[in-house]
Design a protein around this motif. Structure first.
Motif, PDB file in Angstrom:
ATOM      1  N   ARG A   1     108.005 -69.862   0.521  1.00 50.26           N
ATOM      2  CA  ARG A   1     109.139 -69.369  -0.327  1.00 50.26           C
ATOM      3  C   ARG A   1     109.529 -70.433  -1.255  1.00 50.26           C
ATOM      4  O   ARG A   1     109.243 -69.923  -2.780  1.00 50.26           O
ATOM      5  N   LYS A   2     108.541 -71.598  -0.937  1.00 54.97           N
ATOM      6  CA  LYS A   2     109.184 -72.474  -2.580  1.00 54.97           C
ATOM      7  C   LYS A   2     107.774 -72.670  -2.870  1.00 54.97           C
ATOM      8  O   LYS A   2     107.687 -73.514  -4.547  1.00 54.97           O
TER       9      LYS A   2
ATOM     10  N   LYS B   1     108.373 -73.914  -7.209  1.00 56.37           N
ATOM     11  CA  LYS B   1     108.807 -72.609  -8.125  1.00 56.37           C
ATOM     12  C   LYS B   1     109.256 -73.888  -9.198  1.00 56.37           C
ATOM     13  O   LYS B   1     109.438 -73.161 -10.274  1.00 56.37           O
ATOM     14  N   ASP B   2     109.891 -74.348  -8.749  1.00 59.37           N
ATOM     15  CA  ASP B   2     111.082 -75.344  -9.963  1.00 59.37           C
ATOM     16  C   ASP B   2     110.624 -76.275 -10.713  1.00 59.37           C
ATOM     17  O   ASP B   2     111.148 -77.054 -11.227  1.00 59.37           O
TER      18      ASP B   2
ATOM     19  N   GLY C   1     111.100 -86.332  -3.403  1.00 54.21           N
ATOM     20  CA  GLY C   1     111.710 -85.067  -2.537  1.00 54.21           C
ATOM     21  C   GLY C   1     110.625 -84.959  -1.459  1.00 54.21           C
ATOM     22  O   GLY C   1     110.885 -83.928  -1.090  1.00 54.21           O
ATOM     23  N   LEU C   2     109.707 -85.143  -2.096  1.00 54.03           N
ATOM     24  CA  LEU C   2     108.303 -84.506  -0.530  1.00 54.03           C
ATOM     25  C   LEU C   2     108.808 -85.686   0.487  1.00 54.03           C
ATOM     26  O   LEU C   2     108.335 -85.330   1.701  1.00 54.03           O
ATOM     27  N   GLN C   3     108.583 -86.757   0.285  1.00 54.11           N
ATOM     28  CA  GLN C   3     109.419 -87.643   1.643  1.00 54.11           C
ATOM     29  C   GLN C   3     110.538 -87.137   2.074  1.00 54.11           C
ATOM     30  O   GLN C   3     110.399 -87.186   3.489  1.00 54.11           O
TER      31      GLN C   3
END
Length: 415
Positions: free
Chosen positions: A279-280, A340-341, A376-378
């Protein structure tokens, strides 16, 4: 002038020990023919060019090529057949299968310049008998070797932890040159800025346009040329086929087909998005890179130094992508990450055991910084390590490491 390419040689040596047929595929002018002609093997070898009609005729009957090889290679076919541009030979996969099945001592090393034909030839009939090796233009260390053997020897003493101030300034100079002119062997051997540009223009017009244009309809020629320039302008970015079609005047399906053609001809590489939450994350669009930055720059018509151009970050990112492509095993994958952000990480390398994140920054750093996108990915994905590739900084903290761009191929990924 022949310069050894040790990594490619090691790949070939490992492959011929496992399977009877090895196939080298890659764009024209990346050095496949020179590599084949200069292979030093432990048994007799014979070099043939499939584009030669007389050679192609030899393969029309298995008994014909058998007789030829018994006379010109070895009476018991105990040796190496080196077959360049093998995709020009009709029904070659069947003939190769019969040859290696009938003669277990025979090893065959083929090369080809278009996976469009190669995929058709290396099909189910060769299953279990063949291994394909992708051949790219020179890595930076190989480019350095083409310039100066002593600098190459010095470079091999460095590792991914070598500080920028320790590295010889000439190595940095050649890396800057590599970022502009790329790694095609003939370009590496050509001295001077203008001769390099002229050689790239010759390669582009003589080889790329000649080969690719044979698949492009006459009425699409103008639109196809516009597509090449548009793709060159968008390296490191997600491509929107609808927008490309509108800009080039090509219908959507043709635009999509020509992008596919360019990838199959080893001119560009498309990178898929990585996602943990559908979704993101943006799922459909892919990022585009050129397989040689010099070729991209001749299409884009810009050889200005990187510190005076607006696409320096994109060029740096493209070069790092290629260094990673050459480094990882064939089963590993490279993705990009973008939500998406707008949160984005340039590359995620997945070797089926561990995942590594890579962010490229064509700038100099005084000290380490935290990148929000990496953090954020971590937080949502288990990463073995994260790397920030920049111009100068070499430092480490926890699972994040800063490494200079010219040392990218020195990075050791976990086994």
């Amino acid at each position: 002038m022949f310069v050894r390419r040790d990594k490619l040689l090691k790949q070939v040596e490992e492959t011929i020990a496992l399977v009877p047929i090895t196939v080298l595929i890659g764009a024209r002018q990346v050095g496949k023919t020179t590599f084949l002609k200069n292979l030093t093997l432990q048994k007799p070898s014979l070099y043939l060019v499939g584009q030669d009609p007389d050679v192609a005729f030899l393969f029309t009957q298995v008994t014909t090529i058998e007789s030829y090889l018994k006379i010109n290679l070895h009476p018991e076919l105990d040796g190496f057949l080196l077959l360049d541009e093998f995709q020009f030979i009709a029904d070659i996969s069947t003939t190769l299968k019969l040859l290696v099945d009938l003669h277990p001592k025979l090893k065959i090393i083929c090369s080809g310049s278009s996976s469009l034909e190669i995929i058709q030839h290396v099909e189910e009939s060769l299953a279990g008998r063949v291994h394909i090796i992708d051949v790219y233009s020179l890595s930076f260390s190989e480019y350095l070797r083409f310039q100066n053997e002593e600098l190459f020897t010095l470079y091999n003493k460095y590792d991914s932890c070598t500080a920028d101030e320790i590295v010889d300034s000439k190595i940095k100079y050649y890396f800057d040159e590599y970022l502009i002119y790329g790694g095609l062997p003939r370009i590496a051997l050509t001295k001077g800025e203008q001769p390099k540009i002229q050689m790239l223009d010759d390669i582009y017009k003589t080889y790329l346009l000649r080969d690719v244009r044979s698949y492009v309809k006459n009425e699409d020629a103008v639109g196809f040329n516009k597509l090449l320039v548009m793709l060159a302008s968008q390296i490191g970015n997600m491509i929107n086929v609808h927008e490309l079609a509108n800009t080039t005047g090509l219908v959507y399906r043709k635009c999509e087909d020509y992008i596919f053609l360019l990838e199959q001809m080893f001119i560009i590489k498309l990178v898929q998005p990585f996602f943990t939450n559908k979704r993101k994350v943006i799922l459909k669009m892919k990022k585009v890179y050129f397989t040689d930055i010099g070729l991209r720059n001749i299409i884009f018509a810009n050889f200005v130094k990187l510190d005076r151009r607006t696409d320096s970050g994109a060029i740096f990112e493209n070069i790092i992508f290629l260094e990673l492509m050459r480094k990882i095993p064939s089963y590993a994958k490279i993705y990009f990450y973008r939500t998406k952000d707008g949160s984005e990480v340039d590359f995620i390398v997945d070797d089926l055991k561990n995942k590594y994140a890579f962010e490229t920054k064509y700038k100099s750093f005084i000290k380490m910084i935290n990148l929000k996108s990496l953090i954020g990915l971590q937080n949502i994905e288990s990463l073995a390590k994260s790397f920030i590739i920049s111009k100068n900084l070499n430092a480490s903290e926890d699972k994040t490491r800063f490494v200079q761009g010219y040392l990218t191929e020195k990075i050791e990924l976990l086994g």
